[in-house]
Each structure stands twice: as C-alpha cells, then as structure tokens.
Design a protein around this motif. Structure first.
Motif, mmCIF file in Angstrom:
data_model
loop_
_atom_site.group_PDB
_atom_site.id
_atom_site.type_symbol
_atom_site.label_atom_id
_atom_site.label_comp_id
_atom_site.label_asym_id
_atom_site.label_seq_id
_atom_site.Cartn_x
_atom_site.Cartn_y
_atom_site.Cartn_z
ATOM 1 N N ASP A 53 0.825 -1.202 0.000
ATOM 2 C CA ASP A 53 0.000 0.000 0.000
ATOM 3 C C ASP A 53 0.868 1.264 0.000
ATOM 4 O O ASP A 53 0.525 2.254 -0.651
ATOM 5 N N TYR A 54 2.005 1.259 0.683
ATOM 6 C CA TYR A 54 2.935 2.389 0.644
ATOM 7 C C TYR A 54 3.527 2.550 -0.756
ATOM 8 O O TYR A 54 3.684 3.662 -1.247
ATOM 9 N N GLN A 55 3.881 1.423 -1.374
ATOM 10 C CA GLN A 55 4.415 1.483 -2.736
ATOM 11 C C GLN A 55 3.389 2.121 -3.674
ATOM 12 O O GLN A 55 3.745 2.963 -4.504
ATOM 13 N N ASN A 56 2.128 1.721 -3.542
ATOM 14 C CA ASN A 56 1.078 2.289 -4.384
ATOM 15 C C ASN A 56 0.906 3.782 -4.140
ATOM 16 O O ASN A 56 0.764 4.571 -5.085
ATOM 17 N N VAL A 57 0.930 4.184 -2.876
ATOM 18 C CA VAL A 57 0.774 5.607 -2.558
ATOM 19 C C VAL A 57 1.956 6.410 -3.106
ATOM 20 O O VAL A 57 1.763 7.486 -3.678
ATOM 21 N N LEU A 58 3.164 5.884 -2.966
ATOM 22 C CA LEU A 58 4.331 6.588 -3.499
ATOM 23 C C LEU A 58 4.256 6.699 -5.021
ATOM 24 O O LEU A 58 4.606 7.733 -5.598
ATOM 25 N N THR A 59 3.786 5.654 -5.667
ATOM 26 C CA THR A 59 3.608 5.705 -7.122
ATOM 27 C C THR A 59 2.582 6.773 -7.480
ATOM 28 O O THR A 59 2.805 7.586 -8.385
ATOM 29 N N GLN A 60 1.476 6.788 -6.787
ATOM 30 C CA GLN A 60 0.437 7.781 -7.045
ATOM 31 C C GLN A 60 0.947 9.201 -6.800
ATOM 32 O O GLN A 60 0.647 10.122 -7.575
ATOM 33 N N LEU A 61 1.710 9.383 -5.734
ATOM 34 C CA LEU A 61 2.262 10.711 -5.444
ATOM 35 C C LEU A 61 3.225 11.159 -6.537
ATOM 36 O O LEU A 61 3.232 12.324 -6.932
#
Length: 107
Positions: A53-61
């Motif tokens: 979920d952190y990886q996804n958020v960092l990608t989105q950011l």
C-alpha cells in the motif's frame, strides 16, 4: 457516440484490461508510462521493502507530481504565448504606423 475500446496492458508484471473511448495506442501509452514510473521507483533504495500500500501511494504521489509539474509548465508556456502574441500585435501596429508616416511624407 463512439465505441468503447478495450486493450490488454501490462503494469508491474500483471495484465490488465483497460477500456476507454480513446484509441488503443493511447491506452497502451498511459499504461507504459505508469509501468515505467513503477519500474523507476523499484530502483529506489528501500522501495521494495515497503508494504504494497505504501508502494502504491508513493507511485500515485509521483504521478501526481508529474501531473502538477506538467500543468505548471503548460501555464507558463500559455503565458509566454500570450506575451509573444501581444508583442507581435504591437510590432504589427508599429509597422502600420510607420508605413503610414512614410507614405504621408513621400506623397
């Protein structure tokens, strides 16, 4: 109304079916962009040790950052175009004025 297009794309090693009214080439292009952004982040130290979920958020950011930087650049370019259009208008006006003065003095 245009038909909806569907195409299979690969993002992070998984195949997804994207659908949209854009052509398949466009859908492939955006998927490739997202995939390359994720691949870039995977090369960052520690990224793969983060929870998914952190990886996804960092990608989105990172994608949002690219988007806002592109909007900022587009706004700056639009302002520059407007300034250049005004300059062209002023130069044309000056040219017409000088032509009129020249014609008046040489009649």
């Amino acid at each position: 109304m245009a038909d909806k297009n569907y195409t299979d794309v690969t993002i992070a090693g998984k195949i997804y079916t994207l659908g949209g009214y854009e052509d398949e080439e466009y859908l492939q292009r955006i998927a490739t962009y997202v995939n390359s952004k994720q691949n870039d982040l995977k090369k960052t130290m520690g990224f793969l040790r983060l929870p998914a979920d952190y990886q996804n958020v960092l990608t989105q950011l990172n994608l949002a950052d690219d988007y806002f930087n592109a909007r900022k650049k587009a706004a700056m370019l639009e302002a520059k175009v407007e300034m250049l259009e005004k300059e062209v208008y002023n130069l044309k006006h000056e040219l017409v004025t000088n032509q009129m003065k020249y014609e008046k003095n040489h009649d």
